[in-house]
Design an enzyme around this catalytic site. Structure first.
Site, short mmCIF file in Angstrom:
data_model
loop_
_atom_site.label_atom_id
_atom_site.label_comp_id
_atom_site.label_asym_id
_atom_site.label_seq_id
_atom_site.Cartn_x
_atom_site.Cartn_y
_atom_site.Cartn_z
CE LYS A 186 44.47 37.60 39.10
NZ LYS A 186 44.84 38.09 37.76
C1 LIG Z 1 44.50 37.07 36.43
C2 LIG Z 1 43.33 36.29 35.94
C3 LIG Z 1 43.47 35.15 35.14
C4 LIG Z 1 44.75 34.70 34.51
O1 LIG Z 1 45.83 34.67 35.30
P1 LIG Z 1 47.34 34.85 34.75
O2 LIG Z 1 48.09 34.28 35.89
O3 LIG Z 1 47.59 36.33 34.59
O4 LIG Z 1 47.47 34.09 33.51
C5 LIG Z 1 42.33 34.43 34.81
N1 LIG Z 1 41.11 34.82 35.21
C6 LIG Z 1 40.93 35.93 35.95
C7 LIG Z 1 39.56 36.30 36.40
C8 LIG Z 1 42.03 36.71 36.32
O5 LIG Z 1 41.85 37.83 37.02
#
Ligand SMILES: *Cc1c(COP(=O)(O)O)cnc(C)c1O
Length: 395
Positions: A186
């Site tokens: 991210k």
């Molecule tokens: C990455 C993501 C998540 C979950 O995040 P994690 O930290 O990987 O558990 C939830 N919703 C969206 C839209 C995402 O892109």
């Protein structure tokens, strides 16, 4: 997009602070921790960045969604409306709560279409969870209006959109709570991590308790003296992960500047391509610019361009075929493949996931390509990329 591209001395320093004390736990150990509270510091910074009253950092974006659902009082048998274009975590969290994901259409924002919400609202609908996909926003003010009119909870999945805003107001602050992911890929990463923001003291307190076995965190230095007002679980983040994230969060402005510069250079260059139109962004100033998403006139043309771009070394995700982000390939949900019976199955009357068709979403996603914007690109990289894109459209 990914903060991991710019790891440096700042991340190392924050992690070293923690390692030097040996205290990897975010609570307690006041004597040993030498004043370092990385998770707490991260939360303060996240509040500041998003102009929120409260935030809670936990172990993943998925954990943040689970915690936020619980803290907002969404649970067994409640229907929760979400888009068919998102990451699987959004529906996983709802199922985990014993609640029922109900899918609805997206529009050319690539996010939930406020005009289609009323089609799927029933007497069991409790909440709407729009997902601000690929760094930009849904028509969030209109979605909020529908929620207000229908008395529904608005919970934003802003996991992909830290730093983005609509008319100067951070995504994640339009409803009762908002969630971010700080996973390894991210914009801001903790390695693994997730955050909840809210302006409600009650939602914050429930989140803070739920993510740590129900601890009220009022017992002082003796954790054993805490009371447990609600049943919770463990979605805590470690100080090491929080430390990495803290250094990253301090770089957010720089990340956004770079992304925007790179994205707009490419977008400007593509503006005259006759085949191309761009994703609708309700407030371009608030775009975090992690992706440049664009439409081709037909599915065939989109597939052809996707192939040409890949052949020219500038491949772009074609989400329509994606295993993780689009409902068409979620065979596990459609076939109800799971390790054990799930709570929401007991509520009866589940939507027919197997035969789910989101026609308007399909018509958009078939024609959509998204280019991920990287932080590490040099000026020359961006220029070369533009050349490769132009070449791809000649074929
Ligand atoms: C990455 C993501 C998540 C979950 O995040 P994690 O930290 O990987 O558990 C939830 N919703 C969206 C839209 C995402 O892109």
């Amino acid at each position: 997009m990914p903060g991991f591209e710019i790891f440096g001395d700042e991340e190392r320093k924050e992690v070293t602070d923690v390692l030097e004390t040996g205290v990897l736990f975010r609570y307690g150990f006041e004597g040993a921790r030498n004043g370092h509270f990385k998770a707490l510091e991260f939360e303060k910074k996240l509040c500041k960045i998003t102009d929120s009253n409260y935030s809670h950092l936990c172990s993943s974006g998925t954990a943040a969604l689970c915690t936020a659902l619980a803290a907002c009082g969404i649970g067994a048998g409640d229907e929760v409306i979400i888009p068919g274009f998102t990451f699987v975590a959004t529906f996983e969290a709802i199922i985990n709560a014993g609640a029922i994901p109900v899918f609805s259409e997206i529009d050319e924002t690539l996010c939930l279409n406020p005009d289609r919400l009323e089609d799927v609202i029933t007497s069991k609908t409790r909440a709407v969870v729009p997902v601000h996909m690929c760094g930009s926003m849904a028509r969030i003010d209109e979605i909020k209006n529908v929620c207000d009119k229908k008395g529904l909870i608005l919970l934003e999945d802003a996991c992909q959109s830290i730093g983005a805003a609509y008319q100067g107001k951070a995504l994640g602050t339009f409803g009762l709570a908002g969630c971010f992911s700080f996973d390894a890929v991210k914009t801001v990463t903790c390695g693994e991590g997730g955050g909840i923001i809210t302006n409600s003291k009650e939602v914050y307190q429930k989140a803070d308790q739920y993510a740590d076995h129900g601890h009220d965190h009022l017992g002082g230095p003796d954790r054993g003296a805490d009371d447990h007002p609600i049943i919770g679980t463990n979605y805590r983040i470690s100080e090491l992960n929080a430390a990495v994230g803290l250094a990253q969060l301090n770089k957010l402005d720089r990340i956004l500047d770079t992304q925007r510069k790179n994205k707009f250079a490419i977008k400007d260059a593509m503006a005259d391509l006759p085949d191309v139109s761009f994703r609708y962004i309700p407030d371009t100033k608030g775009d975090s610019a992690t992706f440049l998403s664009f439409f081709l006139p037909t599915e065939d043309r989109a597939r052809q361009i996707a192939k040409n771009l890949a052949d020219n070394g500038v491949g772009c995700p074609y989400w329509y075929d994606n295993n993780w982000h689009y409902y068409k390939k979620w065979h596990h949900l459609k076939e109800m493949k799971r390790s054990a019976k799930l709570a929401f199955e007991l509520t009866g009357n589940l939507p027919d996931y197997k035969n789910l068709v989101l026609e308007e979403s399909d018509n958009i996603m078939k024609r959509t390509l998204s280019m991920q914007i990287m932080l590490s690109w040099t000026k020359e990289d961006v220029e070369n990329r533009i050349q490769a894109i132009m070449k791809s459209f000649k074929g």
